[in-house]
Design a protein around this motif. Sequence first.
Motif, PDB file in Angstrom:
ATOM      1  N   SER A  92      85.467  17.365  46.417  1.00  0.00           N
ATOM      2  CA  SER A  92      85.588  15.900  46.459  1.00  0.00           C
ATOM      3  C   SER A  92      84.356  15.279  45.811  1.00  0.00           C
ATOM      4  N   GLN A 197      87.627  -2.229  42.370  1.00  0.00           N
ATOM      5  CA  GLN A 197      87.561  -0.970  41.615  1.00  0.00           C
ATOM      6  C   GLN A 197      87.760   0.285  42.446  1.00  0.00           C
ATOM      7  N   CYS A 198      87.705   0.178  43.747  1.00  0.00           N
ATOM      8  CA  CYS A 198      87.688   1.401  44.554  1.00  0.00           C
ATOM      9  C   CYS A 198      88.787   1.431  45.608  1.00  0.00           C
ATOM     10  N   CYS A 201      92.315   3.298  45.673  1.00  0.00           N
ATOM     11  CA  CYS A 201      92.374   4.732  45.985  1.00  0.00           C
ATOM     12  C   CYS A 201      91.741   5.047  47.338  1.00  0.00           C
ATOM     13  N   HIS A 202      90.551   4.533  47.569  1.00  0.00           N
ATOM     14  CA  HIS A 202      89.810   4.930  48.780  1.00  0.00           C
ATOM     15  C   HIS A 202      90.170   4.074  50.002  1.00  0.00           C
ATOM     16  N   PRO A 219      89.763  10.802  48.919  1.00  0.00           N
ATOM     17  CA  PRO A 219      88.957  11.058  50.118  1.00  0.00           C
ATOM     18  C   PRO A 219      88.398   9.783  50.742  1.00  0.00           C
ATOM     19  N   ALA A 220      88.080   9.892  52.039  1.00  0.00           N
ATOM     20  CA  ALA A 220      87.512   8.753  52.775  1.00  0.00           C
ATOM     21  C   ALA A 220      86.071   8.518  52.334  1.00  0.00           C
ATOM     22  N   LEU A 221      85.673   7.269  52.274  1.00  0.00           N
ATOM     23  CA  LEU A 221      84.290   6.928  51.916  1.00  0.00           C
ATOM     24  C   LEU A 221      83.446   6.559  53.126  1.00  0.00           C
ATOM     25  N   PHE A 227      81.660  11.945  55.121  1.00  0.00           N
ATOM     26  CA  PHE A 227      80.400  12.688  55.308  1.00  0.00           C
ATOM     27  C   PHE A 227      79.537  11.986  56.356  1.00  0.00           C
ATOM     28  N   MET A 247      82.907   7.509  38.927  1.00  0.00           N
ATOM     29  CA  MET A 247      83.901   6.629  39.526  1.00  0.00           C
ATOM     30  C   MET A 247      83.992   5.326  38.750  1.00  0.00           C
TER      31      MET A 247
END
Length: 300
Positions: A92, A197-198, A201-202, A219-221, A227, A247
Amino acid sequence: MNKGFISVVLLIAGSASAAWAMYSNSFYDAPPTPALEVVNADGEVVGEYRAPLARDILSEENAEDIIYGMRLLNETSRLLPDNVGNGLNCNSCHMAQGKRPLGAPYINTVGDYPKFMPRSQAVLDLTQRINGCFRRSMNGEPLPDDSAEMHAMQAYMAWLAKDLEPGQRVNIENMDYFKVGQYTPDPVRGERIYSQQCAACHGQNGEGMKDQFGDYIFPALWGDESFNIGAGMARLSRAAPFVKHNMPLGVSLHAPLGQIELSEQDAVDVSAYFTVKPRPDFPDKIFDWPGVPNPPDSRY
Ligand code: HEC
Ligand code: HEC
């Protein structure tokens, strides 16, 4: 045409080009990398490097190990549920299966360890380094040092460097540590960039997106599936260069697709927004940077 419409079109184009890149490289390999310089210990250029192709693994003696390692790095969450405490896979963050300069590649990794790590004020070997990512980036549990899985992941990383001689390295950076500190982060502006912009997807709440099998495609941000605060990606100095060069996904594919490019200021602002969102704690943080001050962008 309004801006929202244009970004949706660009986004679809970006995703389509990413899908095409995957389709055109059967066996879910990363797109071939351009030739990169190989340098010797004195920094002299002595040759050329191209990341090997997955389909050539079969001609290696330890092919089974390398393929297992490749799968573990790609599908970590599914294959190692006891060791992964969130929804991420190693790849990821280690882009294009660890083959992409500025995308946290594994290309020079095997030759670069053991290495002094400021965070632990100690020399770590590759096994310890990988387990650091398990405990922090994956918010999970370390693998036993002598496990088949630990061995396989390192076999994959060694295969990436199979044509390098001792003392040689590929002339690339893992991350572009551009002087993040020279920018004043504006998280309010960052939130706007995130939405535009993000979030497609996120997720608007950083929750990522799953496919019909329950695996994450985006994936999760932040939040429980992301993380923890001890991860490198939780620090602005790591997140901003990663975001700048990787990105929104598809940004590096050539025109006319994937043309949305963030400026360094954009990357700093959006990273200042998502890195400080709630995410799992890292209780062993008390052992980090022993005897030296924590860097200013650490979350603790
Ligand atoms: C949330 C993002 C993230 C995830 C997930 C992640 N890593 Fe990392 N990893 C990083 C960052 C950031 C670095 C530091 C890159 C740098 O500065 O060179 C790093 C560094 C490394 C390095 C050292 C590379 C080098 O050459 O110095 C290794 C090896 C590594 N990770 C392996 C793994 C493995 C194996 C997994 C899965 C178990 C994993 N990582 C999961 C973000 C991540
Ligand atoms: C087209 C979909 C898409 C867009 C848009 C996008 N990403 Fe990603 N992002 C991904 C995917 C997919 C990955 C996992 C890497 C992979 O599979 O190649 C990822 C990985 C990441 C990661 C590392 C993994 C993690 O979850 O922590 C970060 C950080 C990140 N993206 C930040 C951003 C930011 C910030 C933006 C907006 C500037 C953005 N992304 C826009 C699809 C996207």
